[in-house]
Scaffold this active site. Sequence first.
Site, PDB file in Angstrom:
ATOM      1  N   HIS A 196     -17.522   3.250   0.718  1.00 34.75           N
ATOM      2  CA  HIS A 196     -16.519   1.883   1.716  1.00 34.75           C
ATOM      3  C   HIS A 196     -16.888   1.860   2.490  1.00 34.75           C
ATOM      4  CE1 HIS A 196     -13.135  -0.676   2.797  1.00 34.75           C
ATOM      5  NE2 HIS A 196     -14.097  -1.693   1.684  1.00 34.75           N
ATOM      6  N   CYS A 213      -1.789  -2.975   7.825  1.00 41.32           N
ATOM      7  CA  CYS A 213      -2.246  -3.752   6.144  1.00 41.32           C
ATOM      8  C   CYS A 213      -0.722  -4.277   6.233  1.00 41.32           C
ATOM      9  CB  CYS A 213      -1.936  -2.904   4.585  1.00 41.32           C
ATOM     10  SG  CYS A 213      -3.772  -2.355   5.139  1.00 41.32           S
ATOM     11  N   HIS A 224     -10.100   7.185   1.894  1.00 38.14           N
ATOM     12  CA  HIS A 224      -9.050   6.932   1.098  1.00 38.14           C
ATOM     13  C   HIS A 224      -8.903   6.105  -0.478  1.00 38.14           C
ATOM     14  CE1 HIS A 224      -9.363   3.824   4.978  1.00 38.14           C
ATOM     15  NE2 HIS A 224      -8.294   3.342   3.615  1.00 38.14           N
ATOM     16  N   HIS A 233     -10.853   0.521  -3.339  1.00 30.66           N
ATOM     17  CA  HIS A 233     -11.877   1.303  -2.192  1.00 30.66           C
ATOM     18  C   HIS A 233     -13.087   1.594  -2.784  1.00 30.66           C
ATOM     19  CE1 HIS A 233     -10.151   0.189   1.757  1.00 30.66           C
ATOM     20  NE2 HIS A 233      -9.982   0.426   1.888  1.00 30.66           N
ATOM     21  N   ASP A 256      -4.327  -0.154  -1.842  1.00 30.64           N
ATOM     22  CA  ASP A 256      -5.843  -0.037  -1.338  1.00 30.64           C
ATOM     23  C   ASP A 256      -7.103   0.063  -2.032  1.00 30.64           C
ATOM     24  OD1 ASP A 256      -7.046  -0.725   1.583  1.00 30.64           O
ATOM     25  OD2 ASP A 256      -6.497   0.526   1.778  1.00 30.64           O
ATOM     26  N   LYS A 260      -7.260  -4.015  -3.152  1.00 29.79           N
ATOM     27  CA  LYS A 260      -7.474  -5.330  -2.315  1.00 29.79           C
ATOM     28  C   LYS A 260      -8.456  -3.996  -1.849  1.00 29.79           C
ATOM     29  CE  LYS A 260      -4.148  -3.670   1.140  1.00 29.79           C
ATOM     30  NZ  LYS A 260      -5.240  -3.322   1.730  1.00 29.79           N
ATOM     31  N   ASP A 277       0.584  -1.084   0.153  1.00 27.31           N
ATOM     32  CA  ASP A 277      -0.008   0.093   0.203  1.00 27.31           C
ATOM     33  C   ASP A 277       1.263   1.060   0.485  1.00 27.31           C
ATOM     34  OD1 ASP A 277      -1.784  -1.871   0.303  1.00 27.31           O
ATOM     35  OD2 ASP A 277      -3.238  -1.408   2.342  1.00 27.31           O
TER      36      ASP A 277
HETATM   37  C1  VGL Z   1      -4.796   0.540   5.773  1.00 21.06           C
HETATM   38  C2  VGL Z   1      -6.623   1.991   7.043  1.00 21.06           C
HETATM   39  C3  VGL Z   1      -6.904   1.256   6.168  1.00 21.06           C
HETATM   40  C4  VGL Z   1      -3.441   0.112   5.493  1.00 21.06           C
HETATM   41  C5  VGL Z   1      -5.825   0.741   4.749  1.00 21.06           C
HETATM   42  O1  VGL Z   1      -2.790   0.346   4.456  1.00 21.06           O
HETATM   43  O2  VGL Z   1      -2.193  -0.114   6.288  1.00 21.06           O
HETATM   44  N1  VGL Z   1      -4.958   1.307   7.072  1.00 21.06           N
HETATM   45  N2  VGL Z   1      -6.469   1.046   5.078  1.00 21.06           N
HETATM   46 ZN    ZN Z   2      -8.276   1.149   3.219  1.00 23.68          ZN
END
Ligand code: VGL
Ligand code: ZN
Length: 211
Positions: free
Chosen positions: A67, A163, A96, A63, A61, A119, A16
């Site tokens: 979401h 993550c 995000h 979304h 990530d 994802k 990510d």
């Molecule tokens: C993440 C919070 C929400 C991450 C992703 O990549 O760690 N954290 N979505």
């Molecule tokens: Zn996320």
Amino acid sequence: METRGQQKSTGVIVVDVQGDFTEWKNGALAVSGTGKAFIDKLGQATSTLKSSGCKIYATMDWHPSGHISFFTSHNNKKIMDVIRVDGRTQVLWPPHCVQHSSGAELVLDKGLFDAVVKKGQNKNFDSYSGFKDDGGESTELLDILKKDGIEQLIVYGIAMDYCVRATAIDGVYAGFDVTVIEDLTALITPETSLKAKQDMINSGVVFQKQL
Ligand code: VGL
Ligand code: ZN
């Protein structure tokens, strides 16, 4: 066939590294310590690993708007509130990494990656893990690692306490030797990261300070 002395084939999962998680891009969920210097360090480490023959994978990530993890998708909730949904714990985040938004873009050179796995695409389930979402639906990551003959994983990126944690632990569950490179991660809170590190170690993840 001569296999003695042959190194295990290593896959690197860069978790990510997207604008919305960085201070560098003034992201919606900017994690501290993710300025340009940190991103440059991740880029250099990833190039080095690629040159040494590792396969390099990115997770993203990705979304849909509305979401379940967005605090704006719920009434009277604020950022980092924790709610229960269908028996699961869900932390609420600012919106995000919305699909196709500029904040969702990877901030490392895309030429580094042998594959990119998205994802968190199901509106109703969060997915900290690059392997599967909270509803149990798998991404293509495990199939890719198997097809590439990967035996051990190096994992780093953002965020260590969410993550990276989930992806590293699922990597162990999937049968890989997993090493997390601590200096190549950024964390959201000290408390959750301490717990996350303990969870990872308890699961069999190996921690290494630097590459
Ligand atoms: C993440 C919070 C929400 C991450 C992703 O990549 O760690 N954290 N979505
Ligand atoms: Zn996320």
